[in-house]
Scaffold this motif. Structure first.
Motif, short mmCIF file in Angstrom:
data_model
loop_
_atom_site.label_atom_id
_atom_site.label_comp_id
_atom_site.label_asym_id
_atom_site.label_seq_id
_atom_site.Cartn_x
_atom_site.Cartn_y
_atom_site.Cartn_z
N UNK A 1 1.31 -13.65 -23.09
CA UNK A 1 2.66 -14.16 -22.84
C UNK A 1 2.98 -15.18 -23.91
N UNK A 2 4.19 -15.15 -24.43
CA UNK A 2 4.59 -16.15 -25.41
C UNK A 2 5.99 -16.65 -25.10
N UNK A 3 6.23 -17.87 -25.53
CA UNK A 3 7.54 -18.49 -25.36
C UNK A 3 7.93 -19.10 -26.70
N UNK A 4 9.18 -18.90 -27.08
CA UNK A 4 9.72 -19.49 -28.30
C UNK A 4 10.83 -20.43 -27.91
N UNK A 5 10.69 -21.71 -28.29
CA UNK A 5 11.72 -22.70 -28.02
C UNK A 5 12.57 -22.89 -29.27
N UNK A 6 13.89 -22.89 -29.09
CA UNK A 6 14.82 -23.08 -30.19
C UNK A 6 15.96 -23.99 -29.74
N UNK A 7 16.74 -24.41 -30.71
CA UNK A 7 17.99 -25.11 -30.46
C UNK A 7 17.86 -26.29 -29.49
N UNK A 8 17.02 -27.29 -29.80
CA UNK A 8 16.89 -28.44 -28.90
C UNK A 8 18.17 -29.27 -28.92
N UNK A 9 18.58 -29.74 -27.75
CA UNK A 9 19.76 -30.59 -27.62
C UNK A 9 19.38 -31.80 -26.79
N UNK A 10 19.36 -32.97 -27.42
CA UNK A 10 18.93 -34.19 -26.77
C UNK A 10 20.14 -35.04 -26.41
N UNK A 11 20.11 -35.58 -25.21
CA UNK A 11 21.15 -36.52 -24.79
C UNK A 11 20.50 -37.64 -23.99
N UNK A 12 21.16 -38.77 -23.96
CA UNK A 12 20.70 -39.90 -23.17
C UNK A 12 21.83 -40.22 -22.20
N UNK A 13 21.72 -39.68 -20.97
CA UNK A 13 22.80 -39.88 -19.99
C UNK A 13 23.00 -41.36 -19.67
N UNK A 14 24.25 -41.74 -19.54
CA UNK A 14 24.60 -43.12 -19.22
C UNK A 14 24.00 -43.52 -17.87
N UNK A 15 23.41 -44.70 -17.84
CA UNK A 15 22.85 -45.22 -16.59
C UNK A 15 21.52 -44.61 -16.19
N UNK A 16 20.93 -43.77 -17.03
CA UNK A 16 19.65 -43.13 -16.70
C UNK A 16 18.55 -43.75 -17.56
#
Length: 189
Positions: free
Chosen positions: A63-78
């Protein structure tokens, strides 16, 4: 006259780009004067953009998994950041690759071995990989969890530049890492 105007416009554009790049470094370096280093969402996002795609093989390549297109956010108040990835899941002998996405929330921790900020106790918020459950006996969520554990252990979300670490005030070292007010704050102790 036109040549002079073009030169002035080009000089203004270059100066603006230089100032914006300087602000990013300034944000980190100003923390050196106090007791913390500050990192912004755009700084972390740029690092992630250069670190993907990533391939993870499990069960001896069955089994393999390929991760692409990372999108990082820092939600307000978290006090955690959010990461969204596109994922492709395939199994040996399967013709099609299931594609989808998943999201996680996590705190960060500093690892001196990698000089990086790593995921700390990531929590899966959502997994949407149509058809992948039939490919995997343990299910897609378990595969994603396994990939996350490996990624959190080995790969930083952001690597702190050696020059920055070398300029830490004498006797100071990296302490706790917090997420507050839309930024990552690395405390010095």
């Amino acid at each position: 006259m036109r040549t002079r105007r073009r030169f002035l416009i080009a000089a203004l554009a270059a100066g603006t780009a230089f100032a914006l790049a300087g602000c990013e470094t300034l944000n980190t370096v100003t923390g050196l004067l106090g007791n913390q280093l500050n990192f912004t969402q755009p700084q972390l996002q740029r690092y992630l953009n250069h670190s993907f795609p990533r391939e993870f093989d499990k069960l001896g390549g069955l089994v393999s998994a390929t991760l692409t297109n990372p999108r990082l956010s820092i939600p307000s108040g978290d006090n955690r950041l959010r990461l969204d990835f596109d994922i492709g899941v395939s199994a040996l002998g399967a013709r099609d690759v299931s594609r989808g996405h998943f999201a996680l929330a996590s705190r960060l921790r500093y690892n001196p071995a990698t000089q990086g900020l790593h995921l700390d106790n990531p929590e899966i918020l959502a997994v949407d990989v149509p058809g992948a459950g039939s490919l995997l006996s343990g299910g897609t969520r378990e595969l994603v969890n396994t990939v996350l554990v490996e990624y959190a252990r080995n790969e930083p979300v952001y690597r702190i530049d050696s020059d920055v670490l070398n300029r830490l005030p004498s006797g100071k070292r990296i302490g706790a890492t917090d997420i507050e007010d839309g930024r990552v704050v690395v405390r010095l102790q």
